[in-house]
Design an enzyme around this catalytic site. Structure first.
Site, PDB file in Angstrom:
ATOM      1  N   GLU A 279      60.809 124.815 112.212  1.00 21.05           N
ATOM      2  CA  GLU A 279      60.500 123.570 111.506  1.00 21.05           C
ATOM      3  C   GLU A 279      60.580 122.372 112.458  1.00 21.05           C
ATOM      4  O   GLU A 279      59.784 121.434 112.367  1.00 21.05           O
ATOM      5  CB  GLU A 279      61.469 123.376 110.339  1.00 21.05           C
ATOM      6  N   TRP A 282      57.399 122.290 114.253  1.00 19.10           N
ATOM      7  CA  TRP A 282      56.287 121.711 113.499  1.00 19.10           C
ATOM      8  C   TRP A 282      56.221 120.200 113.713  1.00 19.10           C
ATOM      9  O   TRP A 282      55.125 119.623 113.802  1.00 19.10           O
ATOM     10  CB  TRP A 282      56.420 122.032 112.010  1.00 19.10           C
ATOM     11  N   TRP A 310      36.013 112.457  95.956  1.00 26.18           N
ATOM     12  CA  TRP A 310      37.298 112.039  95.406  1.00 26.18           C
ATOM     13  C   TRP A 310      37.082 111.274  94.102  1.00 26.18           C
ATOM     14  O   TRP A 310      36.137 110.501  93.968  1.00 26.18           O
ATOM     15  CB  TRP A 310      38.044 111.155  96.394  1.00 26.18           C
ATOM     16  N   ASN A 345      61.143 119.748 100.734  1.00 24.92           N
ATOM     17  CA  ASN A 345      59.866 120.053 101.378  1.00 24.92           C
ATOM     18  C   ASN A 345      58.965 120.944 100.531  1.00 24.92           C
ATOM     19  O   ASN A 345      57.747 120.736 100.475  1.00 24.92           O
ATOM     20  CB  ASN A 345      60.105 120.714 102.742  1.00 24.92           C
ATOM     21  N   TRP A 363      43.794 112.208  99.897  1.00 25.62           N
ATOM     22  CA  TRP A 363      45.098 112.466 100.505  1.00 25.62           C
ATOM     23  C   TRP A 363      45.690 111.222 101.161  1.00 25.62           C
ATOM     24  O   TRP A 363      46.923 111.086 101.241  1.00 25.62           O
ATOM     25  CB  TRP A 363      45.007 113.599 101.533  1.00 25.62           C
ATOM     26  N   TRP A 386      49.979 116.064 105.064  1.00 22.59           N
ATOM     27  CA  TRP A 386      49.076 115.810 103.942  1.00 22.59           C
ATOM     28  C   TRP A 386      47.717 116.448 104.188  1.00 22.59           C
ATOM     29  O   TRP A 386      47.115 117.031 103.278  1.00 22.59           O
ATOM     30  CB  TRP A 386      48.933 114.308 103.708  1.00 22.59           C
TER      31      TRP A 386
END
Length: 481
Positions: A279, A282, A310, A345, A363, A386
């Site tokens: 993590e 990341w 959208w 998370n 987003w 996102w």
């Protein structure tokens, strides 16, 4: 101009998102050279969101106290760093300016210009690596290009282990008196009227000491079950270090080195440590992406999504922000976010997927809301995450993977403990219906004191219909591309 009575000229240390004494190479370099002038500049062009601003106040207060104890008071100024850093350097009679690097696209451009300007004025100027496990340009594919997929990136980053030992905090600093500083309280980083930060105060203590305590507690026990338990939002199974890490109260090198040591000392914790370090990797990957492709923070990584239809439904977006979607796991997450400045998370993924795929809201709207309400609002991590959820980003989840919020709730919060903690209006509902109250018999709702449409909303969309609409929108851009 203020100058030291004797000895070498002082060095400016420009603090940004490295609000710590330990493992701070810019501070260490300045301390080796003589007198130190620690500076933090609040740039109106780079103001954090409301929750992050609350955190920043506490972190600066803690750092100022630590620096004063060591003998070098923190200088606070508001304005453009391109103007203020040279001005403070001249005021202090400094010969050098040091800082630790950041990687947000706009900050990189500003820092390059400032470094050139300072060098042209005969200042020694140097920046240091202190915010990531590795510099974004250091981790490359076998062909010498930047990575676009996380797993091989993490393999390459992991191969660089072991990490260098973190630098110790200085035991004493030589400061410089007479440099004007603003009062932190006048910056109004914390809300007053109304004071909405009670939940933040209850959940968090900013500062380097708090970060060190949180890491130690995590590695002393919680990390052993991290691999599986980190997906269960009702239990305290994650490190909750992200805001401390974002503001640099602790460094990735400190975290990584301590985690590696914990795995050696306690072999039973090795798998949890490995999952935890992944993590942390990341986070590096997110900064790697934004460094090499800065447009990822504002534009779709996959250009086919530029044509995505959208919905732009403002009313739907506002209901999502308030935690009034009618889907308990989503609403609990949004209420946790509003109250504490944090969201688990797993629930972040569920809530983000709901906004983008159930409601067809861009987003970027969700990312901006998170940046205003999260205490750990990191531009690179937030924006790339996102895009990952939306399906438009690098190494992203496929767009057609649309989380069913009911099934996600039942899988990761089976007894409804997380929902009950953040949605007290549903607290008395039987666990069989906690993630789908609309399916509960009328007598079960009445017994729990729930009146759907009154004290808890009906679902704003039907999952099956919303899923079909999202897939049709995705098929439309695939065909047009």
């Amino acid at each position: 101009m203020v100058t030291p009575k004797s000895g070498p000229k002082p060095a400016i240390v420009w603090f940004r998102r490295d609000l710590r004494l330990a493992d701070n190479p810019a501070l260490a370099a300045a301390a080796r050279s003589g007198a130190v002038v620690p500076v933090f500049i609040l740039d109106p062009a780079d103001m954090p969101g409301g929750a992050s601003a609350w955190w920043l106040h506490g972190s600066l207060a803690a750092l100022a106290a630590d620096l004063a104890r060591l003998g070098a008071p923190l200088v606070l100024r508001r304005g453009d760093p391109a103007r203020l850093i040279p001005a403070i350097a001249r005021e202090a009679g400094a010969r050098a300016v040091f800082w630790n690097r950041l990687y947000d696209p706009a900050i990189i451009a500003r820092d390059k210009a400032l470094k050139a300007s300072l060098a042209a004025d005969d200042f020694e100027v140097e920046s240091f690596a202190a915010s990531l496990l590795a510099e974004p340009w250091e981790v490359r594919t076998g062909g010498g290009t930047p990575f676009k997929v996380f797993t091989p990136f993490w393999r390459a980053l992991s191969a660089r282990a072991p990490l260098p030992a973190p630098l110790p905090a200085p035991k004493r600093l030589t400061g410089l008196a007479g440099i004007a500083s603003e009062n932190l309280d006048t910056w109004n980083l914390r809300p007053a009227r109304p004071d909405w930060a009670g939940g933040l105060r209850a959940a968090w203590t900013p500062g380097e000491k708090s970060a060190a305590k949180r890491l130690a507690a995590f590695l002393d026990g919680t990390v052993r079950a991290y691999g599986a338990a980190r997906n269960i939002p009702a239990i305290d199974a994650t490190s909750r270090l992200s805001p401390h890490l974002h503001w640099g109260e602790i460094s990735p090198r400190q975290i990584g080195s301590s985690a590696e040591a914990a795995a050696i000392a306690h072999p039973e914790a090795a798998s949890g440590v490995a999952a935890f370090l992944r993590e942390l990797g990341w986070r590096d990957f997110a900064h790697h992406l934004t460094f090499h492709w800065p447009e990822i923070t504002t534009e779709n990584w996959k250009s086919e999504f530029d044509a995505f239809p959208w919905a732009g439904d403002e009313a739907a977006f506002r209901r999502w922000t308030r935690g009034e979607t009618g889907y308990p796991i989503v609403d609990a997450g949004m209420r946790e976010l509003w109250t504490t400045g944090f969201m688990h998370n797993r629930v972040r993924m569920i809530a983000a997927s709901f906004l983008v795929k159930h409601l067809l809201v861009d987003w970027r709207r969700g990312a901006a809301w998170f940046e205003d309400t999260l205490v750990d609002a990191d531009l690179a991590v937030n924006r790339t995450s996102w895009q990952w959820v939306a399906g438009s980003g690098a190494d992203a989840a496929p767009y057609f993977r649309i989380f069913n919020p009911v099934l996600q709730g039942e899988k990761f919060d089976p007894e409804g403990a997380y929902v009950r903690a953040h949605l007290p209006e549903l607290a008395a509902l039987d666990a069989r219906y906690i993630h789908k109250p609309w399916a509960a018999p009328s007598e079960a709702l009445a017994k729990a004191g729930i009146a759907l449409g009154s004290n808890y909303p009906h679902p704003m969309v039907d999952h099956a219909k919303a899923r079909a609409r999202a897939l049709a929108a995705y098929a439309e851009i695939r065909q047009s591309g």
